[in-house]
Design a protein around this motif. Sequence first.
Motif, PDB file in Angstrom:
ATOM      1  N   TYR A 107      33.181  21.221  18.415  1.00 33.91           N
ATOM      2  CA  TYR A 107      33.683  22.558  17.819  1.00 33.91           C
ATOM      3  C   TYR A 107      32.274  23.469  17.970  1.00 33.91           C
ATOM      4  O   TYR A 107      32.282  24.881  17.670  1.00 33.91           O
ATOM      5  CB  TYR A 107      33.956  22.581  16.684  1.00 33.91           C
ATOM      6  N   VAL A 151      38.335  32.624  17.212  1.00 33.04           N
ATOM      7  CA  VAL A 151      38.409  31.560  18.451  1.00 33.04           C
ATOM      8  C   VAL A 151      36.905  31.055  18.767  1.00 33.04           C
ATOM      9  O   VAL A 151      35.874  31.674  18.753  1.00 33.04           O
ATOM     10  CB  VAL A 151      39.113  32.153  19.503  1.00 33.04           C
ATOM     11  N   GLU A 178      45.713  31.839  19.704  1.00 37.78           N
ATOM     12  CA  GLU A 178      45.088  30.815  19.077  1.00 37.78           C
ATOM     13  C   GLU A 178      44.501  29.647  19.970  1.00 37.78           C
ATOM     14  O   GLU A 178      43.891  29.126  19.768  1.00 37.78           O
ATOM     15  CB  GLU A 178      45.707  30.305  17.662  1.00 37.78           C
ATOM     16  N   THR A 179      45.161  29.580  20.843  1.00 36.37           N
ATOM     17  CA  THR A 179      44.847  28.370  22.005  1.00 36.37           C
ATOM     18  C   THR A 179      44.457  28.938  23.250  1.00 36.37           C
ATOM     19  O   THR A 179      43.834  28.002  23.817  1.00 36.37           O
ATOM     20  CB  THR A 179      45.919  27.580  22.111  1.00 36.37           C
ATOM     21  N   LYS A 193      41.667  27.640  28.048  1.00 35.43           N
ATOM     22  CA  LYS A 193      42.110  27.136  26.786  1.00 35.43           C
ATOM     23  C   LYS A 193      40.862  27.642  25.927  1.00 35.43           C
ATOM     24  O   LYS A 193      39.590  27.598  26.100  1.00 35.43           O
ATOM     25  CB  LYS A 193      42.424  25.513  26.915  1.00 35.43           C
ATOM     26  N   ASP A 196      39.911  23.671  20.180  1.00 31.95           N
ATOM     27  CA  ASP A 196      40.716  23.201  19.228  1.00 31.95           C
ATOM     28  C   ASP A 196      40.160  22.469  17.992  1.00 31.95           C
ATOM     29  O   ASP A 196      39.812  21.466  17.797  1.00 31.95           O
ATOM     30  CB  ASP A 196      41.848  22.258  19.506  1.00 31.95           C
ATOM     31  N   THR A 198      37.375  23.777  14.073  1.00 34.37           N
ATOM     32  CA  THR A 198      37.089  24.852  13.312  1.00 34.37           C
ATOM     33  C   THR A 198      35.439  25.032  13.148  1.00 34.37           C
ATOM     34  O   THR A 198      34.891  23.960  12.890  1.00 34.37           O
ATOM     35  CB  THR A 198      37.484  24.434  11.706  1.00 34.37           C
TER      36      THR A 198
END
Length: 324
Positions: A107, A151, A178-179, A193, A196, A198
């Motif tokens: 992330y 994002v 969101e993706t 992409k 995915d 946080t």
Amino acid sequence: MDLEIVERVDCTVAREGTMTAPAHTLYDIVRKLREGAQVELDASGDKGAMTLRSGRSTFTLQCLPPEDYPLMAGGDLPHSFTLSASELKGLIDRTRFAISTEETRYYLNGIYLHATKSNEMHVLRAVATDGHRLARVEMMLPEGAGDMPGVIVPRKTVTELRKLIEESNGDIGIALSETKMRFSFGDAVLTSKLIDGTFPDYDRVIPTNNDKILEVDCKSFAEAVDRVATISTEKSRAVKLSVERNNLTLSATSPENGTASEEIEVRYGAAPIEIGFNSRYLLDIAEQIEGDGAQFSMADAASPTIVRDSADASALYVLMPMRV
């Protein structure tokens, strides 16, 4: 299937159709042709083959069936706004050096882009951190970006996008969900992409009570750091900053190489402090400062330091100190 680019070029079409080509082989052939040479591509012969002709050269390449070529699912991208190429370059250049390369903390392997408020103003903010340093850059929120989700744009996408917009001076259309995220500029469209995950609460690591303010001439400071760091070991790259009234001494010590020190004049009126940093991280930040001056806000030798461009409040950098 994480990244897709579609680009259009002008050409003369003798017969409409679709073909695929082995990318690296095709590129190698074309770059070895003479400057300005005309290239003809023909896929009307054997199925699964493409002929390339240029001057007296002819190449036949084995190709995959066009119907087997994979396509990224489009999907709805409900949020859209526009940035100028220079604005997007600025967001990328001033944050990407701090993107983590540690795959386990996936992330952190990108730039976190989100809409927020800063001093009662709505801003678009880009943040990157690897746990040792953090870069935060913001600009006025563009129209249409107010409701965008936060994002994380992957490192690979950031790298490819930056290369593609190097020569661009126009506007860049950005659309996202969101993706997925799409960048449109000139005759090219890049779709990626998103990571995915946080992004951590980065505000918690930005200190608010650093009261020791050091102001340096950025160019002479960076040159001094670079010279002194020649001595430091490759692994730690540690440089010590010893600051007292209007004077900064940079020093490095290495069991293998010896010692180095250099003094420069600075603006500083607080209590003396000694603090160590990774010299590479200092230089990475100095490269992003466009004005003459850099401002260091420090608390003590063990707490994070804030670095700013004295002439530009839109960027903020946080640096964790090292024990030296």
